[in-house]
Design a protein around this motif. Structure first.
Motif, PDB file in Angstrom:
ATOM      1  N   SER A  37       0.812  -1.225   0.000  1.00 12.92           N
ATOM      2  CA  SER A  37       0.000   0.000   0.000  1.00 12.92           C
ATOM      3  C   SER A  37       0.845   1.275   0.000  1.00 12.92           C
ATOM      4  O   SER A  37       0.291   2.377  -0.048  1.00 12.92           O
ATOM      5  N   GLN A  38       2.175   1.121   0.093  1.00 12.10           N
ATOM      6  CA  GLN A  38       3.092   2.259   0.118  1.00 12.10           C
ATOM      7  C   GLN A  38       2.761   3.203   1.278  1.00 12.10           C
ATOM      8  O   GLN A  38       2.722   4.423   1.127  1.00 12.10           O
ATOM      9  N   THR A  39       2.497   2.610   2.465  1.00 10.78           N
ATOM     10  CA  THR A  39       2.177   3.394   3.659  1.00 10.78           C
ATOM     11  C   THR A  39       2.973   2.892   4.855  1.00 10.78           C
ATOM     12  O   THR A  39       3.381   1.732   4.901  1.00 10.78           O
ATOM     13  N   ILE A  40       3.159   3.780   5.809  1.00 12.09           N
ATOM     14  CA  ILE A  40       3.700   3.390   7.102  1.00 12.09           C
ATOM     15  C   ILE A  40       2.497   3.207   8.018  1.00 12.09           C
ATOM     16  O   ILE A  40       1.615   4.066   8.088  1.00 12.09           O
TER      17      ILE A  40
ATOM     18  N   VAL B 127      -5.996   5.261  22.077  1.00 12.99           N
ATOM     19  CA  VAL B 127      -6.994   6.268  22.431  1.00 12.99           C
ATOM     20  C   VAL B 127      -7.846   5.711  23.559  1.00 12.99           C
ATOM     21  O   VAL B 127      -8.619   4.784  23.343  1.00 12.99           O
ATOM     22  N   GLN B 128      -7.646   6.241  24.753  1.00 11.69           N
ATOM     23  CA  GLN B 128      -8.360   5.796  25.945  1.00 11.69           C
ATOM     24  C   GLN B 128      -8.313   4.274  26.074  1.00 11.69           C
ATOM     25  O   GLN B 128      -9.309   3.616  26.325  1.00 11.69           O
ATOM     26  N   GLY B 129      -7.124   3.718  25.850  1.00 13.71           N
ATOM     27  CA  GLY B 129      -6.891   2.288  26.005  1.00 13.71           C
ATOM     28  C   GLY B 129      -7.157   1.449  24.776  1.00 13.71           C
ATOM     29  O   GLY B 129      -6.782   0.285  24.731  1.00 13.71           O
ATOM     30  N   ALA B 130      -7.795   1.988  23.764  1.00  8.80           N
ATOM     31  CA  ALA B 130      -8.079   1.236  22.539  1.00  8.80           C
ATOM     32  C   ALA B 130      -7.037   1.578  21.472  1.00  8.80           C
ATOM     33  O   ALA B 130      -6.619   2.728  21.349  1.00  8.80           O
ATOM     34  N   ASN B 131      -6.615   0.568  20.718  1.00  8.28           N
ATOM     35  CA  ASN B 131      -5.658   0.793  19.636  1.00  8.28           C
ATOM     36  C   ASN B 131      -6.379   1.234  18.373  1.00  8.28           C
ATOM     37  O   ASN B 131      -7.381   0.630  17.982  1.00  8.28           O
ATOM     38  N   VAL B 132      -5.861   2.274  17.753  1.00  9.44           N
ATOM     39  CA  VAL B 132      -6.378   2.761  16.479  1.00  9.44           C
ATOM     40  C   VAL B 132      -5.241   2.645  15.474  1.00  9.44           C
ATOM     41  O   VAL B 132      -4.136   3.138  15.725  1.00  9.44           O
ATOM     42  N   GLU B 133      -5.505   1.986  14.352  1.00  8.72           N
ATOM     43  CA  GLU B 133      -4.490   1.878  13.313  1.00  8.72           C
ATOM     44  C   GLU B 133      -4.408   3.198  12.554  1.00  8.72           C
ATOM     45  O   GLU B 133      -5.423   3.754  12.133  1.00  8.72           O
ATOM     46  N   CYS B 134      -3.185   3.681  12.384  1.00  9.79           N
ATOM     47  CA  CYS B 134      -2.947   4.917  11.649  1.00  9.79           C
ATOM     48  C   CYS B 134      -2.006   4.609  10.488  1.00  9.79           C
ATOM     49  O   CYS B 134      -1.153   3.726  10.589  1.00  9.79           O
ATOM     50  N   ARG B 135      -2.173   5.334   9.416  1.00 10.70           N
ATOM     51  CA  ARG B 135      -1.317   5.159   8.240  1.00 10.70           C
ATOM     52  C   ARG B 135      -0.958   6.517   7.662  1.00 10.70           C
ATOM     53  O   ARG B 135      -1.768   7.439   7.690  1.00 10.70           O
ATOM     54  N   ILE B 136       0.246   6.583   7.113  1.00  6.40           N
ATOM     55  CA  ILE B 136       0.651   7.760   6.355  1.00  6.40           C
ATOM     56  C   ILE B 136       1.232   7.264   5.039  1.00  6.40           C
ATOM     57  O   ILE B 136       2.052   6.341   5.016  1.00  6.40           O
ATOM     58  N   SER B 137       0.786   7.854   3.958  1.00  2.00           N
ATOM     59  CA  SER B 137       1.246   7.424   2.640  1.00  2.00           C
ATOM     60  C   SER B 137       2.643   7.960   2.356  1.00  2.00           C
ATOM     61  O   SER B 137       3.091   8.958   2.939  1.00  2.00           O
ATOM     62  N   LEU B 138       3.318   7.295   1.448  1.00  2.57           N
ATOM     63  CA  LEU B 138       4.640   7.747   1.012  1.00  2.57           C
ATOM     64  C   LEU B 138       4.548   9.158   0.437  1.00  2.57           C
ATOM     65  O   LEU B 138       5.387  10.004   0.724  1.00  2.57           O
ATOM     66  N   ALA B 139       3.496   9.429  -0.329  1.00  4.64           N
ATOM     67  CA  ALA B 139       3.320  10.761  -0.924  1.00  4.64           C
ATOM     68  C   ALA B 139       3.195  11.844   0.147  1.00  4.64           C
ATOM     69  O   ALA B 139       3.815  12.903   0.051  1.00  4.64           O
ATOM     70  N   LYS B 140       2.407  11.575   1.190  1.00  3.08           N
ATOM     71  CA  LYS B 140       2.226  12.553   2.267  1.00  3.08           C
ATOM     72  C   LYS B 140       3.533  12.752   3.039  1.00  3.08           C
ATOM     73  O   LYS B 140       3.910  13.876   3.374  1.00  3.08           O
ATOM     74  N   LEU B 141       4.232  11.653   3.304  1.00  2.00           N
ATOM     75  CA  LEU B 141       5.497  11.723   4.029  1.00  2.00           C
ATOM     76  C   LEU B 141       6.532  12.535   3.254  1.00  2.00           C
ATOM     77  O   LEU B 141       7.199  13.395   3.825  1.00  2.00           O
TER      78      LEU B 141
ATOM     79  N   PHE C  89     -12.310   9.182  11.235  1.00  3.79           N
ATOM     80  CA  PHE C  89     -11.880   7.817  10.954  1.00  3.79           C
ATOM     81  C   PHE C  89     -12.454   7.376   9.609  1.00  3.79           C
ATOM     82  O   PHE C  89     -13.499   7.866   9.185  1.00  3.79           O
ATOM     83  N   ASP C  90     -11.781   6.425   8.962  1.00  4.57           N
ATOM     84  CA  ASP C  90     -12.350   5.860   7.745  1.00  4.57           C
ATOM     85  C   ASP C  90     -13.398   4.809   8.118  1.00  4.57           C
ATOM     86  O   ASP C  90     -13.707   4.609   9.298  1.00  4.57           O
ATOM     87  N   GLU C  91     -13.931   4.102   7.132  1.00  2.00           N
ATOM     88  CA  GLU C  91     -15.001   3.127   7.361  1.00  2.00           C
ATOM     89  C   GLU C  91     -14.565   1.994   8.290  1.00  2.00           C
ATOM     90  O   GLU C  91     -15.390   1.344   8.931  1.00  2.00           O
ATOM     91  N   GLN C  92     -13.254   1.725   8.345  1.00  4.42           N
ATOM     92  CA  GLN C  92     -12.733   0.625   9.159  1.00  4.42           C
ATOM     93  C   GLN C  92     -12.173   1.107  10.503  1.00  4.42           C
ATOM     94  O   GLN C  92     -11.552   0.353  11.217  1.00  4.42           O
ATOM     95  N   GLY C  93     -12.397   2.374  10.821  1.00  6.48           N
ATOM     96  CA  GLY C  93     -11.945   2.917  12.096  1.00  6.48           C
ATOM     97  C   GLY C  93     -10.487   3.324  12.120  1.00  6.48           C
ATOM     98  O   GLY C  93      -9.904   3.508  13.179  1.00  6.48           O
ATOM     99  N   LYS C  94      -9.877   3.489  10.950  1.00  7.63           N
ATOM    100  CA  LYS C  94      -8.468   3.879  10.854  1.00  7.63           C
ATOM    101  C   LYS C  94      -8.354   5.374  10.610  1.00  7.63           C
ATOM    102  O   LYS C  94      -9.286   6.011  10.125  1.00  7.63           O
ATOM    103  N   VAL C  95      -7.175   5.913  10.912  1.00  9.97           N
ATOM    104  CA  VAL C  95      -6.857   7.299  10.578  1.00  9.97           C
ATOM    105  C   VAL C  95      -5.798   7.228   9.491  1.00  9.97           C
ATOM    106  O   VAL C  95      -4.740   6.616   9.691  1.00  9.97           O
ATOM    107  N   ILE C  96      -6.071   7.843   8.364  1.00  9.75           N
ATOM    108  CA  ILE C  96      -5.161   7.743   7.229  1.00  9.75           C
ATOM    109  C   ILE C  96      -4.794   9.129   6.727  1.00  9.75           C
ATOM    110  O   ILE C  96      -5.658   9.958   6.445  1.00  9.75           O
ATOM    111  N   LEU C  97      -3.485   9.371   6.624  1.00 14.62           N
ATOM    112  CA  LEU C  97      -2.965  10.625   6.059  1.00 14.62           C
ATOM    113  C   LEU C  97      -2.499  10.307   4.640  1.00 14.62           C
ATOM    114  O   LEU C  97      -1.562   9.532   4.450  1.00 14.62           O
ATOM    115  N   LEU C  98      -3.149  10.889   3.673  1.00 14.36           N
ATOM    116  CA  LEU C  98      -2.790  10.624   2.268  1.00 14.36           C
ATOM    117  C   LEU C  98      -2.033  11.759   1.654  1.00 14.36           C
ATOM    118  O   LEU C  98      -2.217  12.879   1.887  1.00 14.36           O
TER     119      LEU C  98
END
Length: 92
Positions: free
Chosen positions: A17-20, A26-40, A83-92
């Protein structure tokens, strides 16, 4: 910094996916985060090509260098519940 949002020092490069991928707690729950190569690369003004040799170590080093800025942006999105539909935070 919001103390209810924590960022463990964990990150992985996803070549497909070319992402990190990195977590936020967040208050004890894990949230998956991604940043794209383009954004980085736009944050850093660096040039890294998707097919570059040893890309993983280069993008992870760049992520580490700009980690504070990335975490601030992700924190703001979490606070806005962007959040996206799957509960992730994505920086594109």
């Amino acid at each position: 910094m919001n103390q209810s949002i924590l960022f463990p020092d964990l990150q992985d490069w996803d070549q497909q996916s070319q992402t990190i991928i990195f977590p936020a707690q967040v208050q004890g729950a894990n949230v998956e985060c991604r940043i794209s190569l383009a954004k980085l690369t736009s944050l850093s003004s660096a040039t890294i090509k998707p097919d570059e040799q040893d890309i993983e170590s280069k993008v992870l080093a760049l992520f580490d260098e700009y980690r504070f800025d990335i975490e601030e942006e992700v924190e703001a999105l979490i606070e806005q519940e962007a959040f996206d539909e799957q509960g992730k935070v994505i920086l594109l």
